[in-house]
Design a protein around this motif. Structure first.
Motif, PDB file in Angstrom:
ATOM      1  N   PRO A   1       0.674  -1.214  -0.008  1.00 17.20           N
ATOM      2  CA  PRO A   1      -0.341   0.018  -0.082  1.00 17.20           C
ATOM      3  C   PRO A   1       0.877   1.192  -0.008  1.00 17.20           C
ATOM      4  CG  PRO A   1      -0.934  -1.658   1.607  1.00 17.20           C
ATOM      5  CD  PRO A   1       0.518  -2.226   0.975  1.00 17.20           C
TER       6      PRO A   1
ATOM      7  N   SER B   1      -3.989   7.888   1.550  1.00 19.71           N
ATOM      8  CA  SER B   1      -4.626   6.784   2.036  1.00 19.71           C
ATOM      9  C   SER B   1      -4.619   5.740   0.976  1.00 19.71           C
ATOM     10  CB  SER B   1      -6.062   7.329   2.326  1.00 19.71           C
ATOM     11  OG  SER B   1      -6.643   7.512   0.990  1.00 19.71           O
ATOM     12  N   ASP B   2      -4.708   4.669   1.782  1.00 17.23           N
ATOM     13  CA  ASP B   2      -4.786   3.346   0.769  1.00 17.23           C
ATOM     14  C   ASP B   2      -5.942   3.452   0.118  1.00 17.23           C
ATOM     15  OD1 ASP B   2      -2.495   2.465   2.227  1.00 17.23           O
ATOM     16  OD2 ASP B   2      -3.435   1.065   3.433  1.00 17.23           O
ATOM     17  N   ARG B   3      -7.060   3.914   0.622  1.00 11.17           N
ATOM     18  CA  ARG B   3      -8.396   3.694  -0.217  1.00 11.17           C
ATOM     19  C   ARG B   3      -8.186   4.686  -1.508  1.00 11.17           C
ATOM     20  NH1 ARG B   3     -12.465   7.471  -1.087  1.00 11.17           N
ATOM     21  NH2 ARG B   3     -11.369   8.792   0.543  1.00 11.17           N
TER      22      ARG B   3
ATOM     23  N   ARG C   1      -8.955  -6.043  -2.835  1.00  8.82           N
ATOM     24  CA  ARG C   1      -8.185  -5.031  -1.893  1.00  8.82           C
ATOM     25  C   ARG C   1      -8.990  -3.932  -1.532  1.00  8.82           C
ATOM     26  NH1 ARG C   1      -2.383  -4.156  -3.775  1.00  8.82           N
ATOM     27  NH2 ARG C   1      -2.070  -3.743  -1.688  1.00  8.82           N
ATOM     28  N   LEU C   2      -9.556  -3.415  -2.315  1.00  9.41           N
ATOM     29  CA  LEU C   2     -10.278  -2.106  -1.963  1.00  9.41           C
ATOM     30  C   LEU C   2     -11.321  -2.377  -0.942  1.00  9.41           C
ATOM     31  CD1 LEU C   2     -10.729   1.017  -2.420  1.00  9.41           C
ATOM     32  CD2 LEU C   2     -11.909   0.369  -4.657  1.00  9.41           C
TER      33      LEU C   2
ATOM     34  N   ARG D   1     -11.678  -4.876   1.150  1.00  8.99           N
ATOM     35  CA  ARG D   1     -11.073  -5.345   2.170  1.00  8.99           C
ATOM     36  C   ARG D   1     -10.563  -4.032   3.110  1.00  8.99           C
ATOM     37  NH1 ARG D   1      -7.046  -8.000   0.214  1.00  8.99           N
ATOM     38  NH2 ARG D   1      -8.347 -10.002   0.126  1.00  8.99           N
ATOM     39  N   THR D   2      -9.860  -3.004   2.279  1.00 12.60           N
ATOM     40  CA  THR D   2      -9.461  -2.125   2.957  1.00 12.60           C
ATOM     41  C   THR D   2     -10.627  -0.893   3.468  1.00 12.60           C
ATOM     42  OG1 THR D   2      -7.513  -1.564   1.479  1.00 12.60           O
ATOM     43  CG2 THR D   2      -8.195   0.147   2.403  1.00 12.60           C
TER      44      THR D   2
ATOM     45  N   PRO E   1     -10.353  -0.175   7.798  1.00 14.88           N
ATOM     46  CA  PRO E   1      -9.394   0.887   7.600  1.00 14.88           C
ATOM     47  C   PRO E   1      -8.448   0.984   8.792  1.00 14.88           C
ATOM     48  CG  PRO E   1     -11.516   1.759   8.373  1.00 14.88           C
ATOM     49  CD  PRO E   1     -11.787   0.431   7.878  1.00 14.88           C
ATOM     50  N   SER E   2      -7.132   1.123   8.310  1.00 18.63           N
ATOM     51  CA  SER E   2      -6.099   1.537   9.252  1.00 18.63           C
ATOM     52  C   SER E   2      -6.361   2.800   9.990  1.00 18.63           C
ATOM     53  CB  SER E   2      -4.725   1.234   8.411  1.00 18.63           C
ATOM     54  OG  SER E   2      -4.793   2.535   7.468  1.00 18.63           O
TER      55      SER E   2
END
Length: 295
Positions: free
Chosen positions: A163, A174-176, A286-287, A289-290, A294-295
């Motif tokens: 990421p 952000s990962d998103r 992956r999206l 799951r993110t 969320p982290s």
């Protein structure tokens, strides 16, 4: 603030003089300056596309890879079909930053769209060969390390990049956002056409997709070209909670399909490229799951 993370794993992040990390830091910092220094214009979209393409070409000619990457990322965010040279320059920038899978996909897409008449046709072919050689060289080095008993890291496919690498590549925090942009980049290369043999520059794809996301939902817009050349657009929302992130896909003779993780129905109709369909399904998963965690 953009943080550049480099894991230091041998055989994966190393490369060139000063290492992959040094090159990536330079690329990201230069791209960040471009992104911060240009917040858009009031030009009509077709003129803005032309302006950014000219800026990209100049940046590539001068070896300013960070600037070129920044312009390309802004081009990606604009709706509509991209000029054919967009894919060539995207391939150049991805190759320079050692993102070999994305580089090859973009260059192959350029060749498919431009054909032998394209301005960069021969150079694109040579670059694909160079990418294959570099990938083979990596494999040989890993094999030699394995024979010598050294630990060898696995080179991840493009859809499984860390990421932090994707955030750096797309200049987001952000990962998103990074996964959404990456998914749209892959979808740009996988639009479906009724006649896959000939890709006319003046004929947009018959079916294409764009995605957007917020904290709990993914919006998927489908653009379908009708027989009279009108384009109909439809959007559906995918709420991620309670949805499996294991997104299924398969390919038939004329198309690949990504299936809806909610009920298994057909969700996206893509060009018949198995590797690309697999990567799109993986990135969509992956999206999901993110957004679910969320982290």
């Amino acid at each position: 603030m953009v943080n550049v993370f480099c894991s230091g794993r041998r055989g994966v992040r190393e490369g060139g003089r000063g290492g992959f990390c040094g090159g990536l830091r330079g690329l990201v910092l230069a791209s960040l300056l471009v992104s911060l220094g240009a917040q858009g214009t009031s030009l009509a979209p077709e003129h803005e596309v032309h302006r950014l393409m000219l800026a990209t070409e100049e940046a590539v000619s001068n070896g300013n890879w960070g600037e070129a990457g920044g312009y390309l990322n802004r081009l990606q965010r604009l709706e509509g079909d991209k000029p054919v040279d967009y894919y060539y320059f995207r391939g150049r920038v991805m190759q320079e930053s050692s993102h070999l899978n994305e580089a090859q996909s973009a260059l192959e897409n350029y060749i498919g769209r431009a054909g032998a008449e394209g301005n960069h046709y021969q150079d694109a072919l040579k670059r694909i060969t160079d990418i294959e050689k570099k990938r083979d060289e990596r494999s040989r080095k890993e094999h030699n390390r394995s024979d010598e008993g050294e630990p060898v890291a696995v080179i991840e496919p493009a859809g499984e990049q860390a990421p932090s690498d994707l955030r750096s590549l797309y200049l987001v925090d952000s990962d998103r956002k990074a996964l959404t942009l990456h998914l749209n980049s892959l979808l740009d290369l996988a639009s479906w056409r009724a006649d896959q043999r000939i890709v006319r520059l003046d004929a947009p794809a018959d079916v294409s997709y764009r995605v957007a996301s917020d904290d709990s939902r993914i919006e998927i817009q489908e653009s379908a070209r009708e027989s009279d050349d009108r384009v109909s657009k439809s959007t559906q929302s995918l709420d991620v909670y309670g949805v499996s992130p294991q997104v299924q896909w398969d390919c038939q003779a004329a198309a690949c399909w990504v299936y809806d993780p909610r009920d298994g129905s057909r969700l996206m109709k893509l060009s018949p490229d198995q590797n690309r369909a697999e990567e799109i399904a993986s990135t969509l998963g992956r999206l999901i799951r993110t957004l679910q965690a969320p982290s």
